[in-house]
Design a protein around this motif. Sequence first.
Motif, PDB file in Angstrom:
ATOM      1  N   PRO A  67     -44.238 120.699 -45.016  1.00 13.43           N
ATOM      2  CA  PRO A  67     -44.882 119.383 -45.115  1.00 13.43           C
ATOM      3  C   PRO A  67     -46.395 119.462 -45.343  1.00 13.43           C
ATOM      4  N   TYR A  68     -47.022 120.529 -44.865  1.00  7.30           N
ATOM      5  CA  TYR A  68     -48.453 120.707 -45.106  1.00  7.30           C
ATOM      6  C   TYR A  68     -48.717 120.917 -46.595  1.00  7.30           C
ATOM      7  N   VAL A  69     -47.869 121.711 -47.228  1.00  8.53           N
ATOM      8  CA  VAL A  69     -48.011 121.966 -48.669  1.00  8.53           C
ATOM      9  C   VAL A  69     -47.860 120.652 -49.437  1.00  8.53           C
ATOM     10  N   ILE A  70     -46.877 119.865 -49.057  1.00  8.11           N
ATOM     11  CA  ILE A  70     -46.684 118.558 -49.703  1.00  8.11           C
ATOM     12  C   ILE A  70     -47.921 117.692 -49.492  1.00  8.11           C
ATOM     13  N   GLY A  71     -48.459 117.717 -48.285  1.00  4.62           N
ATOM     14  CA  GLY A  71     -49.680 116.964 -48.006  1.00  4.62           C
ATOM     15  C   GLY A  71     -50.840 117.412 -48.881  1.00  4.62           C
ATOM     16  N   MET A  72     -50.971 118.711 -49.080  1.00  4.90           N
ATOM     17  CA  MET A  72     -52.047 119.222 -49.934  1.00  4.90           C
ATOM     18  C   MET A  72     -51.871 118.776 -51.385  1.00  4.90           C
ATOM     19  N   LEU A  73     -50.629 118.724 -51.832  1.00  3.96           N
ATOM     20  CA  LEU A  73     -50.375 118.245 -53.199  1.00  3.96           C
ATOM     21  C   LEU A  73     -50.744 116.772 -53.335  1.00  3.96           C
ATOM     22  N   VAL A  74     -50.423 115.982 -52.319  1.00  2.00           N
ATOM     23  CA  VAL A  74     -50.783 114.559 -52.339  1.00  2.00           C
ATOM     24  C   VAL A  74     -52.297 114.410 -52.315  1.00  2.00           C
ATOM     25  N   ILE A  75     -52.963 115.190 -51.474  1.00  2.00           N
ATOM     26  CA  ILE A  75     -54.430 115.143 -51.406  1.00  2.00           C
ATOM     27  C   ILE A  75     -55.046 115.561 -52.738  1.00  2.00           C
ATOM     28  N   ALA A  76     -54.527 116.621 -53.338  1.00  2.00           N
ATOM     29  CA  ALA A  76     -55.041 117.074 -54.640  1.00  2.00           C
ATOM     30  C   ALA A  76     -54.889 115.977 -55.688  1.00  2.00           C
ATOM     31  N   ALA A  77     -53.747 115.287 -55.674  1.00  2.00           N
ATOM     32  CA  ALA A  77     -53.533 114.191 -56.628  1.00  2.00           C
ATOM     33  C   ALA A  77     -54.503 113.046 -56.355  1.00  2.00           C
ATOM     34  N   HIS A  78     -54.702 112.730 -55.087  1.00  2.00           N
ATOM     35  CA  HIS A  78     -55.612 111.635 -54.719  1.00  2.00           C
ATOM     36  C   HIS A  78     -57.050 111.960 -55.132  1.00  2.00           C
ATOM     37  N   LEU A  79     -57.498 113.179 -54.858  1.00  2.00           N
ATOM     38  CA  LEU A  79     -58.856 113.569 -55.246  1.00  2.00           C
ATOM     39  C   LEU A  79     -58.985 113.670 -56.769  1.00  2.00           C
ATOM     40  N   GLY A  80     -57.911 114.111 -57.427  1.00  2.00           N
ATOM     41  CA  GLY A  80     -57.915 114.140 -58.891  1.00  2.00           C
ATOM     42  C   GLY A  80     -58.043 112.752 -59.481  1.00  2.00           C
ATOM     43  N   TRP A  81     -57.331 111.807 -58.887  1.00  2.00           N
ATOM     44  CA  TRP A  81     -57.434 110.403 -59.332  1.00  2.00           C
ATOM     45  C   TRP A  81     -58.869 109.913 -59.180  1.00  2.00           C
ATOM     46  N   GLN A  82     -59.488 110.257 -58.039  1.00  2.00           N
ATOM     47  CA  GLN A  82     -60.873 109.819 -57.824  1.00  2.00           C
ATOM     48  C   GLN A  82     -61.805 110.366 -58.890  1.00  2.00           C
ATOM     49  N   THR A  83     -61.677 111.660 -59.175  1.00  2.00           N
ATOM     50  CA  THR A  83     -62.585 112.248 -60.157  1.00  2.00           C
ATOM     51  C   THR A  83     -62.327 111.711 -61.561  1.00  2.00           C
ATOM     52  N   TRP A  84     -61.086 111.342 -61.832  1.00  2.00           N
ATOM     53  CA  TRP A  84     -60.763 110.749 -63.132  1.00  2.00           C
ATOM     54  C   TRP A  84     -61.410 109.372 -63.262  1.00  2.00           C
ATOM     55  N   LYS A  85     -61.508 108.639 -62.153  1.00  2.00           N
ATOM     56  CA  LYS A  85     -62.027 107.270 -62.172  1.00  2.00           C
ATOM     57  C   LYS A  85     -63.546 107.175 -62.053  1.00  2.00           C
ATOM     58  N   ILE A  86     -64.229 108.252 -61.641  1.00  2.00           N
ATOM     59  CA  ILE A  86     -65.686 108.182 -61.468  1.00  2.00           C
ATOM     60  C   ILE A  86     -66.335 107.681 -62.750  1.00  2.00           C
ATOM     61  N   ASP A  87     -67.234 106.741 -62.575  1.00  2.00           N
ATOM     62  CA  ASP A  87     -68.017 106.215 -63.692  1.00  2.00           C
ATOM     63  C   ASP A  87     -69.477 106.238 -63.237  1.00  2.00           C
ATOM     64  N   LEU A  88     -70.236 107.159 -63.767  1.00  2.00           N
ATOM     65  CA  LEU A  88     -71.590 107.399 -63.278  1.00  2.00           C
ATOM     66  C   LEU A  88     -72.530 106.216 -63.466  1.00  2.00           C
ATOM     67  N   VAL A  89     -72.142 105.235 -64.244  1.00  2.00           N
ATOM     68  CA  VAL A  89     -73.023 104.089 -64.481  1.00  2.00           C
ATOM     69  C   VAL A  89     -72.451 102.774 -63.926  1.00  2.00           C
TER      70      VAL A  89
END
Length: 117
Positions: A67-89
Motif C-alpha cells: 500500500p505504501y508503493v501505491i501511495g507513492m504512485l498516487v503522490i507522484a501522479a498528484h505532484l506531476g499534475w501540479q507541475t503540469w498545471k503551473i503557470d508562472l504568470v
Amino acid sequence: MLLWAGPWQIGYNTIYAYVDVKDGTRLGLKSTAILFGRHGKACVVLLFALATGAWSFGGWLLGMSPPYVIGMLVIAAHLGWQTWKIDLVRPEVNYRLFLANILTGILLASAAFMGTV
C-alpha cells in the motif's frame, strides 16, 4: 520513519512564490521564484521528483508494504499534475496549486500509515 520533505517544501513554496513574484522583485526580495525565473517549472519538477524518490527509497529501506508503493504512485501522479498545471504568470492558478499540497501531506501520511499495516 525516514521522510525527507525538504525538496517537496521548497517545491511547493516556489509555487507559492510565483503568486507574488512581481512584488518580490519590485521590493528586492530573494525567493526561489526570482532565483529560478522562467525555469521555475523545471526546477519544481526536479524538486518534486527528488522528494518522491527519497520517500520511495525510504519506504523501501523500511520494508513498507505494497500500500505504501501505491501511495507513492498516487503522490507522484498528484505532484506531476501540479507541475503540469503551473503557470508562472497566473498567480491564481499557482495559489490553488500551493493549496493542493495539503492533499499531498494527507496522501503521504496515509501512505506511511497504510505501509505499516
